[in-house]
Scaffold this active site. Structure first.
Site, PDB file in Angstrom:
ATOM      1  N   TYR A 124      47.306  41.092  45.928  1.00 51.46           N
ATOM      2  CA  TYR A 124      47.845  41.468  44.865  1.00 51.46           C
ATOM      3  C   TYR A 124      48.744  42.855  45.104  1.00 51.46           C
ATOM      4  O   TYR A 124      48.127  43.747  46.091  1.00 51.46           O
ATOM      5  CB  TYR A 124      47.162  41.911  43.744  1.00 51.46           C
ATOM      6  CG  TYR A 124      46.648  40.820  42.819  1.00 51.46           C
ATOM      7  CD1 TYR A 124      47.237  40.315  41.709  1.00 51.46           C
ATOM      8  CD2 TYR A 124      45.444  40.204  43.133  1.00 51.46           C
ATOM      9  CE1 TYR A 124      46.684  39.549  40.999  1.00 51.46           C
ATOM     10  CE2 TYR A 124      44.813  39.033  42.531  1.00 51.46           C
ATOM     11  CZ  TYR A 124      45.365  38.572  41.309  1.00 51.46           C
ATOM     12  OH  TYR A 124      44.682  37.623  40.743  1.00 51.46           O
ATOM     13  N   TYR A 163      40.876  34.597  47.184  1.00 52.78           N
ATOM     14  CA  TYR A 163      40.557  36.033  47.682  1.00 52.78           C
ATOM     15  C   TYR A 163      39.213  36.475  47.334  1.00 52.78           C
ATOM     16  O   TYR A 163      38.453  36.248  46.447  1.00 52.78           O
ATOM     17  CB  TYR A 163      41.714  37.053  47.017  1.00 52.78           C
ATOM     18  CG  TYR A 163      41.737  37.423  45.366  1.00 52.78           C
ATOM     19  CD1 TYR A 163      40.736  38.457  44.959  1.00 52.78           C
ATOM     20  CD2 TYR A 163      42.562  36.800  44.835  1.00 52.78           C
ATOM     21  CE1 TYR A 163      40.822  38.414  43.630  1.00 52.78           C
ATOM     22  CE2 TYR A 163      42.562  36.921  43.281  1.00 52.78           C
ATOM     23  CZ  TYR A 163      41.630  37.731  42.649  1.00 52.78           C
ATOM     24  OH  TYR A 163      41.783  37.988  41.305  1.00 52.78           O
ATOM     25  N   ARG A 173      37.409  34.477  44.604  1.00 52.82           N
ATOM     26  CA  ARG A 173      38.077  33.675  43.467  1.00 52.82           C
ATOM     27  C   ARG A 173      38.379  32.644  43.902  1.00 52.82           C
ATOM     28  O   ARG A 173      39.532  32.509  44.905  1.00 52.82           O
ATOM     29  CB  ARG A 173      38.875  34.824  42.709  1.00 52.82           C
ATOM     30  CG  ARG A 173      38.357  36.067  42.055  1.00 52.82           C
ATOM     31  CD  ARG A 173      37.361  35.923  40.918  1.00 52.82           C
ATOM     32  NE  ARG A 173      37.379  34.577  40.106  1.00 52.82           N
ATOM     33  CZ  ARG A 173      38.253  34.654  39.304  1.00 52.82           C
ATOM     34  NH1 ARG A 173      39.109  35.648  38.732  1.00 52.82           N
ATOM     35  NH2 ARG A 173      38.580  33.766  38.372  1.00 52.82           N
ATOM     36  N   HIS A 176      44.159  31.346  40.923  1.00 50.62           N
ATOM     37  CA  HIS A 176      44.593  31.272  40.007  1.00 50.62           C
ATOM     38  C   HIS A 176      45.903  32.096  39.202  1.00 50.62           C
ATOM     39  O   HIS A 176      46.069  32.782  40.126  1.00 50.62           O
ATOM     40  CB  HIS A 176      43.264  32.009  38.907  1.00 50.62           C
ATOM     41  CG  HIS A 176      42.811  33.448  39.326  1.00 50.62           C
ATOM     42  ND1 HIS A 176      42.073  33.725  40.494  1.00 50.62           N
ATOM     43  CD2 HIS A 176      43.462  34.442  38.700  1.00 50.62           C
ATOM     44  CE1 HIS A 176      42.136  34.857  40.570  1.00 50.62           C
ATOM     45  NE2 HIS A 176      42.748  35.547  39.577  1.00 50.62           N
ATOM     46  N   HIS A 178      47.311  34.549  36.268  1.00 46.73           N
ATOM     47  CA  HIS A 178      46.773  35.112  34.918  1.00 46.73           C
ATOM     48  C   HIS A 178      47.824  34.879  34.030  1.00 46.73           C
ATOM     49  O   HIS A 178      49.026  35.120  34.436  1.00 46.73           O
ATOM     50  CB  HIS A 178      46.628  36.528  35.022  1.00 46.73           C
ATOM     51  CG  HIS A 178      45.367  36.971  36.078  1.00 46.73           C
ATOM     52  ND1 HIS A 178      44.154  37.310  35.278  1.00 46.73           N
ATOM     53  CD2 HIS A 178      45.436  36.969  37.325  1.00 46.73           C
ATOM     54  CE1 HIS A 178      43.426  37.822  36.297  1.00 46.73           C
ATOM     55  NE2 HIS A 178      44.229  37.749  37.606  1.00 46.73           N
TER      56      HIS A 178
END
Lengths: 259, 191
Positions: A124, A163, A173, A176, A178
């Site tokens: 991110y 990640y 994780r 995905h 959000h």
């Protein structure tokens, strides 16, 4: 817990986390519609979940009216996450589209949808993300759109990568996106995560598994839809979203004896 | 026209996670009115965990009526341009503090107790929470409120803001612990 189960840094092993998940799920009634708020395998939830039951309230006033967004709020270009910088972001280009409806099947029209996700390497653009995977200078990972008159939203982006995180040792994780969603009344407000089909990390992930019924959590998984894929251009995923019911047209069921 | 979604069971929520700050906050998100606007007040407080530590990664949203008790349905919250939309968003700072600049909502029905509707999101919180922040109006009005009248005294005080010397309204939210905030569920959350 034996010391062998706790590894360096005080983090539990996946085995410990998976055992806790299995025990909670085995004791859970079927079809719980939302994630558990009290779900210890997600360690960050320990001090952040209410311990008292939610209080039943009959919505009134501002609770019955969602905020309104419109063309002055959102530029249509914000729905394409692949054109926000000078060049093409690295990754598998995809379209994610679906229909936003309320609990009675009515399309939620001209309402704001916001998304954010990691880049193709699982990173991110956020100061707190210290995962040493490359930042993509051509990808911010944020998008907005308004649903159309049928409740349909659509984003063009790249497929995010999985990640690592520090919930436990070797925690990853599943990939995905959000999603932040509004309905027609404020009580329908929700934020969730959309996942990709057949991710091998599903069984290991305490956030996904906090929804204890498999049929309920599978509602967060998009389906690959070849009709959405475009020749020489991108792959298509479909994910429909159902909010809770709106109260504005709701009348209390007869015989309801709540005070 | 696309087919209706066949399964009308609600899509479950998930945590907002730690990485929303570059996506959801925006310039002016917590300022529902301009500085110096008539009747402008600060609504603020902290969001605490079960050990009383402020959450540096929570996000609050409020929805409210205007001072006359009307709930605005005008667009423009993302680019306010002077419009009062009755909705705002604030991410907490490093100490868990939140603040909004807004006006006080009026009652939306005769004799009603005015309140801000609130949603709370945070890393570590697996689904959104709803609550209310009531204005500190007279005791009789608060006592007649259908929600507040069903709560014990301690719980009731945790939903009513206090007035500070400079006119600000303050309410701390506790996700857990002896001062835990009463959080709400609505009929249609159950089907």
């Amino acid at each position: 817990m034996t010391t062998a189960e706790k590894l360096e840094g005080g983090l539990d092993t996946q085995q410990v986390i998976s055992k806790e998940i299995a025990a909670i799920q085995a004791a859970s009634p079927a079809a719980e519609p939302q994630p558990r708020l009290d779900f210890a395998p997600y360690r960050s939830s320990l001090l952040r979940h209410p311990t008292k039951d939610l209080r039943q309230a009959d919505p009134e006033g501002a609770e019955l009216v969602a905020p309104v967004f419109g063309q002055s709020d959102v530029d249509p270009l914000e729905a394409d996450l692949t054109i926000q910088s000078g060049g093409e972001p690295i990754g598998e280009r995809i379209v994610v589209t679906g229909r936003l409806v309320d609990g009675d099947g009515r399309p939620v029209r001209r309402q704001l949808v916001e998304i954010w996700h990691a880049n193709a390497a699982g990173r991110y653009i956020h100061l707190r993300d210290q995962h040493p995977a490359p930042i993509d200078p051509n990808f911010t990972g944020t998008g907005r759109c308004l649903t159309d008159d049928e409740g349909v939203y659509s984003f063009t982006t790249i497929k995010p990568g999985p990640y690592p995180w520090h919930n436990h040792r070797n925690a990853w994780r599943p990939a995905h996106i959000h999603f932040s969603l509004f309905g027609t009344d404020f009580t329908q407000r929700m934020i969730t995560q959309m996942y990709f089909p057949a991710d091998p990390l599903f069984a290991l992930d305490p956030i996904y598994q906090s929804i204890t019924d498999p049929r309920v959590r599978e509602r967060l998984v998009a389906t690959y839809d070849h009709d959405l894929s475009q020749h020489d251009r991108l792959l298509g995923y479909r994910w429909d979203i159902v909010l809770t019911g709106a109260h504005a047209t709701w009348t209390e069921p007869e015989g309801d004896d709540r005070a | 026209m696309p087919d209706l979604v066949p399964d009308l069971a609600p899509t479950p929520g998930q945590t907002i996670g730690p990485f929303f700050h570059y996506a959801l906050p925006y310039a002016g998100d917590c300022q529902l009115v301009d500085p110096g606007a008539p009747g402008s007040i600060r609504l603020h407080g902290h969001v605490y965990d079960g050990h009383g530590v402020g959450l540096p990664d929570a996000l609050l949203e409020i929805r409210q009526a205007d001072p006359a008790g009307r709930v605005p349905t005008v667009e423009g919250s993302l680019h306010r341009d002077g419009r009062f939309t009755g909705w705002g968003r604030c991410s907490t700072d490093r100490l868990g503090h939140y603040w909004f600049r807004t006006v006080e909502p009026g009652p939306t029905r005769d004799g009603g107790a005015p309140f801000f509707a609130v949603t709370v999101f945070a890393r570590g919180l697996l689904n959104r929470l709803f609550t209310r922040i009531y204005l500190p109006v007279d005791d009789a009005t608060l006592a007649a409120d259908p929600l507040l009248s069903g709560l014990d005294d301690d719980s009731r005080t945790r939903l009513v803001a206090t007035r500070e010397d400079d006119g600000s309204l303050r309410l701390d939210l506790h996700l857990q612990g002896p001062q835990e905030t009463p959080f709400l569920t609505y009929p249609r959350h159950r089907g």
